[in-house]
Design a protein around this motif. Structure first.
Motif, PDB file in Angstrom:
ATOM      1  N   GLY A  28     -51.479  -6.041 -32.680  1.00 56.44           N
ATOM      2  CA  GLY A  28     -51.976  -5.813 -34.031  1.00 56.44           C
ATOM      3  C   GLY A  28     -51.574  -6.956 -34.940  1.00 56.44           C
ATOM      4  O   GLY A  28     -50.548  -7.610 -34.723  1.00 56.44           O
ATOM      5  N   ILE A  29     -52.385  -7.201 -35.950  1.00 58.63           N
ATOM      6  CA  ILE A  29     -52.101  -8.243 -36.935  1.00 58.63           C
ATOM      7  C   ILE A  29     -52.481  -7.710 -38.312  1.00 58.63           C
ATOM      8  O   ILE A  29     -53.412  -6.908 -38.436  1.00 58.63           O
ATOM      9  CB  ILE A  29     -52.864  -9.558 -36.618  1.00 58.63           C
ATOM     10  N   ASP A  30     -51.743  -8.132 -39.324  1.00 57.70           N
ATOM     11  CA  ASP A  30     -52.073  -7.732 -40.692  1.00 57.70           C
ATOM     12  C   ASP A  30     -51.631  -8.828 -41.648  1.00 57.70           C
ATOM     13  O   ASP A  30     -50.644  -9.515 -41.402  1.00 57.70           O
ATOM     14  CB  ASP A  30     -51.385  -6.413 -41.059  1.00 57.70           C
ATOM     15  N   ILE A  31     -52.368  -8.968 -42.730  1.00 59.18           N
ATOM     16  CA  ILE A  31     -52.038  -9.918 -43.788  1.00 59.18           C
ATOM     17  C   ILE A  31     -52.067  -9.169 -45.110  1.00 59.18           C
ATOM     18  O   ILE A  31     -52.931  -8.319 -45.324  1.00 59.18           O
ATOM     19  CB  ILE A  31     -53.014 -11.129 -43.794  1.00 59.18           C
ATOM     20  N   GLU A  32     -51.090  -9.452 -45.961  1.00 58.39           N
ATOM     21  CA  GLU A  32     -50.964  -8.783 -47.256  1.00 58.39           C
ATOM     22  C   GLU A  32     -50.764  -9.806 -48.370  1.00 58.39           C
ATOM     23  O   GLU A  32     -50.066 -10.800 -48.174  1.00 58.39           O
ATOM     24  CB  GLU A  32     -49.762  -7.819 -47.258  1.00 58.39           C
ATOM     25  N   GLU A  33     -51.347  -9.516 -49.522  1.00 59.50           N
ATOM     26  CA  GLU A  33     -51.104 -10.346 -50.699  1.00 59.50           C
ATOM     27  C   GLU A  33     -49.736  -9.989 -51.275  1.00 59.50           C
ATOM     28  O   GLU A  33     -49.449  -8.811 -51.524  1.00 59.50           O
ATOM     29  CB  GLU A  33     -52.170 -10.111 -51.762  1.00 59.50           C
ATOM     30  N   ILE A  34     -48.915 -10.978 -51.487  1.00 63.94           N
ATOM     31  CA  ILE A  34     -47.559 -10.744 -51.991  1.00 63.94           C
ATOM     32  C   ILE A  34     -47.594 -10.168 -53.404  1.00 63.94           C
ATOM     33  O   ILE A  34     -46.777  -9.307 -53.741  1.00 63.94           O
ATOM     34  CB  ILE A  34     -46.734 -12.040 -51.915  1.00 63.94           C
ATOM     35  N   LYS A  35     -48.570 -10.564 -54.204  1.00 62.76           N
ATOM     36  CA  LYS A  35     -48.613 -10.076 -55.589  1.00 62.76           C
ATOM     37  C   LYS A  35     -48.777  -8.557 -55.672  1.00 62.76           C
ATOM     38  O   LYS A  35     -48.409  -7.955 -56.670  1.00 62.76           O
ATOM     39  CB  LYS A  35     -49.701 -10.790 -56.386  1.00 62.76           C
ATOM     40  N   ALA A  68     -46.815  -5.496 -43.892  1.00 59.44           N
ATOM     41  CA  ALA A  68     -47.736  -6.087 -42.910  1.00 59.44           C
ATOM     42  C   ALA A  68     -47.315  -5.708 -41.487  1.00 59.44           C
ATOM     43  O   ALA A  68     -48.167  -5.409 -40.643  1.00 59.44           O
ATOM     44  CB  ALA A  68     -47.791  -7.603 -43.073  1.00 59.44           C
ATOM     45  N   VAL A  69     -46.014  -5.696 -41.215  1.00 64.22           N
ATOM     46  CA  VAL A  69     -45.536  -5.293 -39.887  1.00 64.22           C
ATOM     47  C   VAL A  69     -45.932  -3.849 -39.605  1.00 64.22           C
ATOM     48  O   VAL A  69     -46.431  -3.525 -38.527  1.00 64.22           O
ATOM     49  CB  VAL A  69     -43.999  -5.451 -39.765  1.00 64.22           C
ATOM     50  N   LYS A  70     -45.728  -2.974 -40.578  1.00 65.50           N
ATOM     51  CA  LYS A  70     -46.055  -1.557 -40.394  1.00 65.50           C
ATOM     52  C   LYS A  70     -47.548  -1.381 -40.081  1.00 65.50           C
ATOM     53  O   LYS A  70     -47.923  -0.622 -39.188  1.00 65.50           O
ATOM     54  CB  LYS A  70     -45.655  -0.756 -41.637  1.00 65.50           C
ATOM     55  N   GLU A  71     -48.385  -2.081 -40.813  1.00 66.62           N
ATOM     56  CA  GLU A  71     -49.832  -2.004 -40.565  1.00 66.62           C
ATOM     57  C   GLU A  71     -50.183  -2.581 -39.198  1.00 66.62           C
ATOM     58  O   GLU A  71     -51.032  -2.037 -38.488  1.00 66.62           O
ATOM     59  CB  GLU A  71     -50.587  -2.746 -41.667  1.00 66.62           C
ATOM     60  N   ALA A  72     -49.519  -3.661 -38.803  1.00 66.48           N
ATOM     61  CA  ALA A  72     -49.776  -4.261 -37.489  1.00 66.48           C
ATOM     62  C   ALA A  72     -49.336  -3.321 -36.363  1.00 66.48           C
ATOM     63  O   ALA A  72     -49.994  -3.248 -35.325  1.00 66.48           O
ATOM     64  CB  ALA A  72     -49.068  -5.612 -37.384  1.00 66.48           C
ATOM     65  N   VAL A  73     -48.247  -2.585 -36.567  1.00 67.19           N
ATOM     66  CA  VAL A  73     -47.799  -1.609 -35.568  1.00 67.19           C
ATOM     67  C   VAL A  73     -48.855  -0.525 -35.397  1.00 67.19           C
ATOM     68  O   VAL A  73     -49.191  -0.132 -34.269  1.00 67.19           O
ATOM     69  CB  VAL A  73     -46.436  -0.979 -35.964  1.00 67.19           C
ATOM     70  N   ILE A  74     -49.390  -0.031 -36.497  1.00 65.57           N
ATOM     71  CA  ILE A  74     -50.425   1.003 -36.430  1.00 65.57           C
ATOM     72  C   ILE A  74     -51.640   0.486 -35.658  1.00 65.57           C
ATOM     73  O   ILE A  74     -52.212   1.187 -34.820  1.00 65.57           O
ATOM     74  CB  ILE A  74     -50.795   1.497 -37.838  1.00 65.57           C
ATOM     75  N   LYS A  75     -52.009  -0.760 -35.907  1.00 69.65           N
ATOM     76  CA  LYS A  75     -53.143  -1.353 -35.190  1.00 69.65           C
ATOM     77  C   LYS A  75     -52.821  -1.542 -33.709  1.00 69.65           C
ATOM     78  O   LYS A  75     -53.675  -1.309 -32.845  1.00 69.65           O
ATOM     79  CB  LYS A  75     -53.529  -2.675 -35.833  1.00 69.65           C
ATOM     80  N   ALA A  76     -51.593  -1.960 -33.401  1.00 74.31           N
ATOM     81  CA  ALA A  76     -51.206  -2.180 -32.001  1.00 74.31           C
ATOM     82  C   ALA A  76     -51.189  -0.882 -31.212  1.00 74.31           C
ATOM     83  O   ALA A  76     -51.586  -0.854 -30.046  1.00 74.31           O
ATOM     84  CB  ALA A  76     -49.832  -2.854 -31.930  1.00 74.31           C
ATOM     85  N   THR A  77     -50.733   0.192 -31.836  1.00 77.43           N
ATOM     86  CA  THR A  77     -50.644   1.475 -31.132  1.00 77.43           C
ATOM     87  C   THR A  77     -51.953   2.253 -31.173  1.00 77.43           C
ATOM     88  O   THR A  77     -52.186   3.139 -30.358  1.00 77.43           O
ATOM     89  CB  THR A  77     -49.545   2.367 -31.743  1.00 77.43           C
ATOM     90  N   GLY A  78     -52.790   1.961 -32.168  1.00 77.85           N
ATOM     91  CA  GLY A  78     -54.023   2.720 -32.349  1.00 77.85           C
ATOM     92  C   GLY A  78     -53.774   4.115 -32.902  1.00 77.85           C
ATOM     93  O   GLY A  78     -54.676   4.942 -32.934  1.00 77.85           O
ATOM     94  N   ASP A  79     -52.564   4.352 -33.356  1.00 76.47           N
ATOM     95  CA  ASP A  79     -52.168   5.681 -33.844  1.00 76.47           C
ATOM     96  C   ASP A  79     -52.098   5.691 -35.367  1.00 76.47           C
ATOM     97  O   ASP A  79     -51.077   5.330 -35.957  1.00 76.47           O
ATOM     98  CB  ASP A  79     -50.819   6.073 -33.245  1.00 76.47           C
ATOM     99  N   ALA A  97     -48.367 -12.694 -46.884  1.00 76.81           N
ATOM    100  CA  ALA A  97     -47.451 -12.434 -45.771  1.00 76.81           C
ATOM    101  C   ALA A  97     -48.296 -11.949 -44.605  1.00 76.81           C
ATOM    102  O   ALA A  97     -49.249 -11.192 -44.783  1.00 76.81           O
ATOM    103  CB  ALA A  97     -46.426 -11.369 -46.159  1.00 76.81           C
ATOM    104  N   VAL A  98     -47.937 -12.378 -43.404  1.00 79.75           N
ATOM    105  CA  VAL A  98     -48.682 -11.990 -42.211  1.00 79.75           C
ATOM    106  C   VAL A  98     -47.701 -11.541 -41.140  1.00 79.75           C
ATOM    107  O   VAL A  98     -46.578 -12.035 -41.077  1.00 79.75           O
ATOM    108  CB  VAL A  98     -49.572 -13.155 -41.704  1.00 79.75           C
ATOM    109  N   ALA A  99     -48.130 -10.584 -40.343  1.00 80.88           N
ATOM    110  CA  ALA A  99     -47.306 -10.102 -39.235  1.00 80.88           C
ATOM    111  C   ALA A  99     -48.180  -9.859 -38.016  1.00 80.88           C
ATOM    112  O   ALA A  99     -49.317  -9.396 -38.130  1.00 80.88           O
ATOM    113  CB  ALA A  99     -46.607  -8.793 -39.629  1.00 80.88           C
ATOM    114  N   VAL A 100     -47.618 -10.186 -36.868  1.00 78.05           N
ATOM    115  CA  VAL A 100     -48.251  -9.912 -35.585  1.00 78.05           C
ATOM    116  C   VAL A 100     -47.277  -9.066 -34.786  1.00 78.05           C
ATOM    117  O   VAL A 100     -46.085  -9.349 -34.744  1.00 78.05           O
ATOM    118  CB  VAL A 100     -48.562 -11.215 -34.811  1.00 78.05           C
ATOM    119  N   VAL A 101     -47.806  -8.012 -34.156  1.00 78.04           N
ATOM    120  CA  VAL A 101     -46.991  -7.111 -33.349  1.00 78.04           C
ATOM    121  C   VAL A 101     -47.657  -6.949 -31.988  1.00 78.04           C
ATOM    122  O   VAL A 101     -48.855  -6.697 -31.908  1.00 78.04           O
ATOM    123  CB  VAL A 101     -46.853  -5.720 -34.031  1.00 78.04           C
ATOM    124  N   VAL A 102     -46.847  -7.105 -30.945  1.00 80.21           N
ATOM    125  CA  VAL A 102     -47.306  -6.862 -29.576  1.00 80.21           C
ATOM    126  C   VAL A 102     -46.477  -5.684 -29.051  1.00 80.21           C
ATOM    127  O   VAL A 102     -45.253  -5.709 -29.113  1.00 80.21           O
ATOM    128  CB  VAL A 102     -47.112  -8.097 -28.674  1.00 80.21           C
TER     129      VAL A 102
END
Length: 107
Positions: free
Chosen positions: A5-12, A49-60, A100-105
């Motif tokens: 999963g990957i996610d990008i968020e605006e810091i503002k 962003a990490v939390k959103e990427a985890v959700i995408k990685a797990t599909g849950d 900010a961007v995060a990638v989770v495998v």
């Protein structure tokens, strides 16, 4: 590999969050870590962003955001604990002044 999963968020978006919103999204440990930083909005955005990427990685999509906790090892490397999910999560976080961007495998 179970998922990625990957996610990008605006810091503002995290520059003036309400206390209620922060407590809904982040654990106490995450808030303590982020709010001690010179630019807490960068760290809040990255952890979100990490939390959103985890959700995408797990599909849950039923995982509550506070069930995902972003931690740091002694050397500063981020890692993730996800309540109710077995396996290992590899995490990479980066940011600019604007995003900010995060990638989770999930292994």
């Amino acid at each position: 590999m179970k998922g990625i999963g990957i996610d990008i968020e605006e810091i503002k978006r995290f520059s003036k969050p309400s206390k209620r919103l922060l407590e809904k999204i982040f654990t106490k440990k995450e808030l303590n870590y982020c709010l001690k930083k010179a630019k807490p909005q960068m760290h809040l955005a990255a952890r979100f962003a990490v939390k959103e990427a985890v959700i995408k990685a797990t599909g849950d999509k039923k995982i509550a955001l506070k069930e995902i906790e972003v931690k740091n090892s002694k050397n500063g490397r981020p890692y993730v604990f996800v309540k109710g999910k077995k396996g290992k999560f590899l995490v990479s976080i980066s940011h600019t002044d604007k995003n900010a961007v995060a990638v989770v495998v999930w292994l």
